[in-house]
Design a protein around this motif. Structure first.
Motif, PDB file in Angstrom:
ATOM      1  N   ASP A 105       0.540   3.714 -10.962  1.00 12.48           N
ATOM      2  CA  ASP A 105       1.758   4.378 -10.840  1.00 12.48           C
ATOM      3  C   ASP A 105       2.589   3.635 -10.130  1.00 12.48           C
ATOM      4  O   ASP A 105       2.394   3.131  -9.127  1.00 12.48           O
ATOM      5  CB  ASP A 105       1.598   5.919 -10.492  1.00 12.48           C
ATOM      6  CG  ASP A 105       0.828   6.934 -11.301  1.00 12.48           C
ATOM      7  OD1 ASP A 105       0.704   6.333 -12.435  1.00 12.48           O
ATOM      8  OD2 ASP A 105       0.296   7.693 -10.940  1.00 12.48           O
TER       9      ASP A 105
ATOM     10  N   THR B 162       0.868  -1.298  -0.028  1.00 11.06           N
ATOM     11  CA  THR B 162      -0.042  -0.040  -0.014  1.00 11.06           C
ATOM     12  C   THR B 162       0.766   1.178  -0.095  1.00 11.06           C
ATOM     13  O   THR B 162       2.091   1.197   0.249  1.00 11.06           O
ATOM     14  CB  THR B 162      -1.003   0.205   1.115  1.00 11.06           C
ATOM     15  OG1 THR B 162      -1.919   1.211   1.184  1.00 11.06           O
ATOM     16  CG2 THR B 162      -0.160   0.212   2.744  1.00 11.06           C
ATOM     17  N   VAL B 163       0.207   2.355  -0.144  1.00 11.45           N
ATOM     18  CA  VAL B 163       1.144   3.547  -0.559  1.00 11.45           C
ATOM     19  C   VAL B 163       0.324   4.719   0.425  1.00 11.45           C
ATOM     20  O   VAL B 163      -0.777   4.829   0.500  1.00 11.45           O
ATOM     21  CB  VAL B 163       1.105   4.126  -2.008  1.00 11.45           C
ATOM     22  CG1 VAL B 163       1.718   5.322  -2.085  1.00 11.45           C
ATOM     23  CG2 VAL B 163       1.682   2.947  -2.776  1.00 11.45           C
TER      24      VAL B 163
ATOM     25  N   ARG C  90       9.690  12.859   3.983  1.00 13.68           N
ATOM     26  CA  ARG C  90       8.907  12.803   5.058  1.00 13.68           C
ATOM     27  C   ARG C  90       9.523  12.631   6.336  1.00 13.68           C
ATOM     28  O   ARG C  90      10.338  13.198   6.731  1.00 13.68           O
ATOM     29  CB  ARG C  90       7.922  11.474   4.590  1.00 13.68           C
ATOM     30  CG  ARG C  90       7.289  11.592   3.312  1.00 13.68           C
ATOM     31  CD  ARG C  90       6.408  10.459   2.960  1.00 13.68           C
ATOM     32  NE  ARG C  90       5.429  10.236   3.652  1.00 13.68           N
ATOM     33  CZ  ARG C  90       4.198  10.645   3.776  1.00 13.68           C
ATOM     34  NH1 ARG C  90       3.796  11.382   2.674  1.00 13.68           N
ATOM     35  NH2 ARG C  90       3.115  10.367   4.617  1.00 13.68           N
TER      36      ARG C  90
ATOM     37  N   ASP D 107      -5.008   2.737  -9.282  1.00  8.54           N
ATOM     38  CA  ASP D 107      -3.748   3.468  -9.281  1.00  8.54           C
ATOM     39  C   ASP D 107      -2.783   2.607  -9.973  1.00  8.54           C
ATOM     40  O   ASP D 107      -2.311   1.559  -9.235  1.00  8.54           O
ATOM     41  CB  ASP D 107      -3.317   4.326  -8.007  1.00  8.54           C
ATOM     42  CG  ASP D 107      -1.917   4.945  -8.332  1.00  8.54           C
ATOM     43  OD1 ASP D 107      -1.421   5.178  -9.295  1.00  8.54           O
ATOM     44  OD2 ASP D 107      -1.453   5.526  -7.200  1.00  8.54           O
TER      45      ASP D 107
ATOM     46  N   ARG E 131       7.276   6.993  -7.745  1.00  8.60           N
ATOM     47  CA  ARG E 131       6.470   8.286  -6.697  1.00  8.60           C
ATOM     48  C   ARG E 131       7.522   9.098  -6.029  1.00  8.60           C
ATOM     49  O   ARG E 131       8.634   8.827  -6.136  1.00  8.60           O
ATOM     50  CB  ARG E 131       5.653   7.299  -5.704  1.00  8.60           C
ATOM     51  CG  ARG E 131       4.662   6.528  -6.435  1.00  8.60           C
ATOM     52  CD  ARG E 131       3.950   5.692  -5.198  1.00  8.60           C
ATOM     53  NE  ARG E 131       3.065   4.929  -5.700  1.00  8.60           N
ATOM     54  CZ  ARG E 131       1.727   5.014  -6.204  1.00  8.60           C
ATOM     55  NH1 ARG E 131       1.270   6.376  -5.893  1.00  8.60           N
ATOM     56  NH2 ARG E 131       1.050   4.346  -6.792  1.00  8.60           N
TER      57      ARG E 131
ATOM     58  N   ARG F  61       0.212   8.379   0.447  1.00  4.70           N
ATOM     59  CA  ARG F  61       0.115   9.478  -0.563  1.00  4.70           C
ATOM     60  C   ARG F  61       0.783  10.772   0.164  1.00  4.70           C
ATOM     61  O   ARG F  61       0.747  10.994   1.317  1.00  4.70           O
ATOM     62  CB  ARG F  61      -1.033   9.687  -1.357  1.00  4.70           C
ATOM     63  CG  ARG F  61      -1.321   8.455  -2.052  1.00  4.70           C
ATOM     64  CD  ARG F  61      -2.816   8.370  -2.450  1.00  4.70           C
ATOM     65  NE  ARG F  61      -3.260   7.475  -3.142  1.00  4.70           N
ATOM     66  CZ  ARG F  61      -2.940   7.003  -4.419  1.00  4.70           C
ATOM     67  NH1 ARG F  61      -2.231   7.834  -5.190  1.00  4.70           N
ATOM     68  NH2 ARG F  61      -3.484   5.882  -5.086  1.00  4.70           N
ATOM     69  N   ASP F  62       1.187  11.804  -0.871  1.00  2.85           N
ATOM     70  CA  ASP F  62       1.460  12.878  -0.323  1.00  2.85           C
ATOM     71  C   ASP F  62       0.691  13.842   0.553  1.00  2.85           C
ATOM     72  O   ASP F  62       0.709  14.731   1.018  1.00  2.85           O
ATOM     73  CB  ASP F  62       2.273  13.852  -1.409  1.00  2.85           C
ATOM     74  CG  ASP F  62       1.320  13.947  -2.534  1.00  2.85           C
ATOM     75  OD1 ASP F  62       0.084  13.475  -2.409  1.00  2.85           O
ATOM     76  OD2 ASP F  62       1.761  14.762  -3.360  1.00  2.85           O
ATOM     77  N   GLU F  63      -0.782  13.477   0.246  1.00  5.29           N
ATOM     78  CA  GLU F  63      -1.767  14.200   0.856  1.00  5.29           C
ATOM     79  C   GLU F  63      -2.102  13.647   2.232  1.00  5.29           C
ATOM     80  O   GLU F  63      -2.770  14.330   3.165  1.00  5.29           O
ATOM     81  CB  GLU F  63      -3.088  14.325   0.165  1.00  5.29           C
ATOM     82  CG  GLU F  63      -3.683  12.974   0.034  1.00  5.29           C
ATOM     83  CD  GLU F  63      -3.154  12.217  -1.350  1.00  5.29           C
ATOM     84  OE1 GLU F  63      -4.083  11.254  -1.770  1.00  5.29           O
ATOM     85  OE2 GLU F  63      -2.228  12.705  -1.918  1.00  5.29           O
TER      86      GLU F  63
ATOM     87  N   THR G 271       6.084  10.202  -0.822  1.00  8.87           N
ATOM     88  CA  THR G 271       5.187   9.047  -0.582  1.00  8.87           C
ATOM     89  C   THR G 271       5.946   8.164   0.393  1.00  8.87           C
ATOM     90  O   THR G 271       7.371   8.267   0.450  1.00  8.87           O
ATOM     91  CB  THR G 271       4.670   8.207  -1.527  1.00  8.87           C
ATOM     92  OG1 THR G 271       5.537   7.820  -2.352  1.00  8.87           O
ATOM     93  CG2 THR G 271       3.895   9.229  -2.512  1.00  8.87           C
TER      94      THR G 271
ATOM     95  N   HIS H 137       3.056   0.233  -5.725  1.00 13.08           N
ATOM     96  CA  HIS H 137       1.732   0.676  -5.998  1.00 13.08           C
ATOM     97  C   HIS H 137       0.901  -0.122  -5.018  1.00 13.08           C
ATOM     98  O   HIS H 137       1.317  -1.015  -4.103  1.00 13.08           O
ATOM     99  CB  HIS H 137       1.266   0.156  -7.501  1.00 13.08           C
ATOM    100  CG  HIS H 137       1.695  -1.441  -7.825  1.00 13.08           C
ATOM    101  ND1 HIS H 137       1.726  -2.007  -8.945  1.00 13.08           N
ATOM    102  CD2 HIS H 137       1.877  -2.301  -6.832  1.00 13.08           C
ATOM    103  CE1 HIS H 137       1.734  -3.056  -9.077  1.00 13.08           C
ATOM    104  NE2 HIS H 137       1.722  -3.412  -7.903  1.00 13.08           N
ATOM    105  N   LYS H 138      -0.210   0.139  -4.993  1.00 18.12           N
ATOM    106  CA  LYS H 138      -1.496  -0.668  -3.901  1.00 18.12           C
ATOM    107  C   LYS H 138      -1.647  -1.815  -4.667  1.00 18.12           C
ATOM    108  O   LYS H 138      -2.200  -1.812  -5.799  1.00 18.12           O
ATOM    109  CB  LYS H 138      -2.513   0.479  -4.182  1.00 18.12           C
ATOM    110  CG  LYS H 138      -3.593  -0.121  -2.712  1.00 18.12           C
ATOM    111  CD  LYS H 138      -4.487   0.876  -2.622  1.00 18.12           C
ATOM    112  CE  LYS H 138      -5.587   0.606  -1.520  1.00 18.12           C
ATOM    113  NZ  LYS H 138      -6.691   1.447  -1.255  1.00 18.12           N
TER     114      LYS H 138
END
Length: 468
Positions: A425, A327-328, A366, A423, A428, A330-332, A431, A401-402
């Motif tokens: 992608d 799992t990822v 991060r 997704d 990254r 994300r930047d949000e 992340t 990726h997820k």
């Protein structure tokens, strides 16, 4: 000319007498120690003969030893070698990990990785994956201080008075196990007792994972040089034969369950072409994780003339013992509540937790600077997966990726769009990729016997075994 006689005073005569008495006492003490040592040796020899005759007792005692001492015990006699072989076959194959960090400039001799290998590892490894900070990879340790055989091959001597890098001592200790070292801006590791997991940024640290030899797991390592990446990227279509030619993998016959990838930033497009080609070849997706590196050391996994030119390294895990998910973050995602939400989704896959391992590949942007707090992501993982060691590093880019297994999707996503399709992608930034390579290391429970890990054996008994 007549010799001048030295006048002897009472004080000098007294000093000479005291020296004579002290010399006699020292000689008597030495003789006493020799007699005591001889008596102890005879007792130890008798005990050794007794243990050798009592085969079940011998197995019980030897089963407490770590791998290095167990291999030494196998050299005693044929009976001991037979007992050691039985113990090795019956031992529970489990992942073994190590973790060290310190704000001090120098690393202590007892904290070097090769000493931890000898003390804590009980299963035969087939691959060592290490993560280390930049400063520590260039640290050189004198042979005398390292208390280890000289890596340059001085017939096992400790006194070559030369300095060697930490990796060289590791490879000397793990002579039969290939080792991969990835340098990072920081390191993620788990304590040996699973009490805590930490994200170390800005000072010396290393963490690592040793994958054990077990029939249920197949580990295949491949690498691309610059020239190989160029040739691969020029292919219009990638067939099964070309995948096997470039990676020595056969995904159509032995499907990959988890793929760890490490590459230089300039060659990320090779990753974006390779992974879909393997997925098309085997007809299914799999967990993917990894990151960018500035420097990587692959040792014997690559020919001598290619070791400095490795641009991409892949570690493919396949077999019945692999149950992987990824799992990822994300930047949000910028707060702990959202991290826990993602980790809860990963936990809902109900993948094996006991005797498993997981990886964390985070962006160097991060960590503490992202959350304004230490160990946010790793602490959330430790809370939800208390029995799974987590290792990894901070890099300048992430790969992954997820992905959740099909069985998990059928149970959790009935009538819904699988999250794997949301997704695709792979490359990254900013992340964190959790390759929940929850690697389950299966073994035959009926054959465990006396081979389980027993760390509470008194050290005096272990020392006694080595003397025999």
């Amino acid at each position: 000319m007549p010799r001048k006689r030295t006048k002897r005073t009472r004080k000098s005569i007294s000093n000479e007498g005291e020296e004579t008495i002290s010399a006699q006492n020292a000689k008597e003490q030495l003789n006493g120690e020799e007699e005591a040592y001889k008596e102890d040796s005879e007792n130890i020899s008798m005990l050794g003969h007794y243990i050798t005759k009592e085969y079940e007792l011998l197995r019980l005692v030897l089963s407490y030893l770590p791998l290095r001492d167990l291999n030494a015990a196998a050299q005693v006699c044929k009976t001991w070698q037979s007992a050691v072989d039985v113990i090795k076959r019956s031992r529970h194959a489990r992942p073994q990990w190590l973790f060290w960090h310190s704000r001090q400039k120098e690393i202590g001799s007892e904290e070097l990785p090769h000493h931890l290998f000898s003390r804590h590892f009980f299963s035969e490894p087939q691959l060592c994956l290490m993560f280390m900070t930049h400063k520590l990879t260039t640290t050189e340790i004198n042979c005398r201080r390292a208390k280890a055989p000289c890596p340059c091959g001085s017939e096992g001597k400790h006194n070559c008075n030369m300095k060697h890098r930490i990796l060289h001592y590791m490879r000397a200790e793990l002579s039969n196990c290939p080792c991969v070292l990835v340098e990072g801006f920081g390191v993620v590791g788990t304590s040996n007792d699973l009490s805590f997991t930490a994200e170390i940024e800005g000072y010396n640290a290393y963490s690592g994972l040793l994958l054990p030899k077990t029939p249920s797991i197949s580990v295949n390592v491949f690498h691309f040089t610059k020239e190989k990446c160029i040739r691969f990227n020029l292919l219009e279509t990638v067939s099964n034969e070309e995948i096997k030619c470039f990676t020595k993998l056969s995904p159509s016959t032995e499907p990959i369950r988890c793929l760890l990838l490490f590459c230089r930033e300039n060659y990320s497009h090779t990753v974006e072409k390779l992974v879909p080609a393997i997925e098309a070849s085997q007809g299914s997706k799999f967990a993917v994780g990894g990151g960018f590196f500035d420097s990587i050391n692959v040792g014997s996994l690559a020919p001598m003339n290619e070791r400095r030119h490795v641009c991409l390294l892949g570690i493919a895990l396949s077999g019945e013992g692999i149950h992987a998910a990824s799992t990822v973050l994300r930047d949000e995602i910028t707060d702990q509540a959202k991290v826990i939400e993602v980790m809860e989704e990963l936990r809902s896959c109900q993948l094996p937790g006991q005797d498993s391992a997981a990886f964390m590949f985070a962006c160097c942007g991060r960590g503490r600077g992202w959350y304004m707090e230490d160990n946010v992501e790793s602490a959330c993982f430790r809370h939800l997966f208390p029995t799974t060691p987590l290792v990894g590093y901070f890099g300048a880019g992430e790969i992954g990726h997820k992905f959740f297994p099909e069985t998990c999707l059928q149970e959790r996503q009935k009538g819904k769009k699988p999250p794997n399709e949301d997704d695709d992608d792979l490359i990254r930034s900013y992340t964190t990729v959790f390759v929940g390579s929850f690697v389950k290391f299966f073994c035959d429970e009926e054959n465990l016997g006396l081979g389980l890990l027993r760390p509470n054996l008194p050290y005096c008994l272990r020392f006694l075994i080595l003397l025999i």
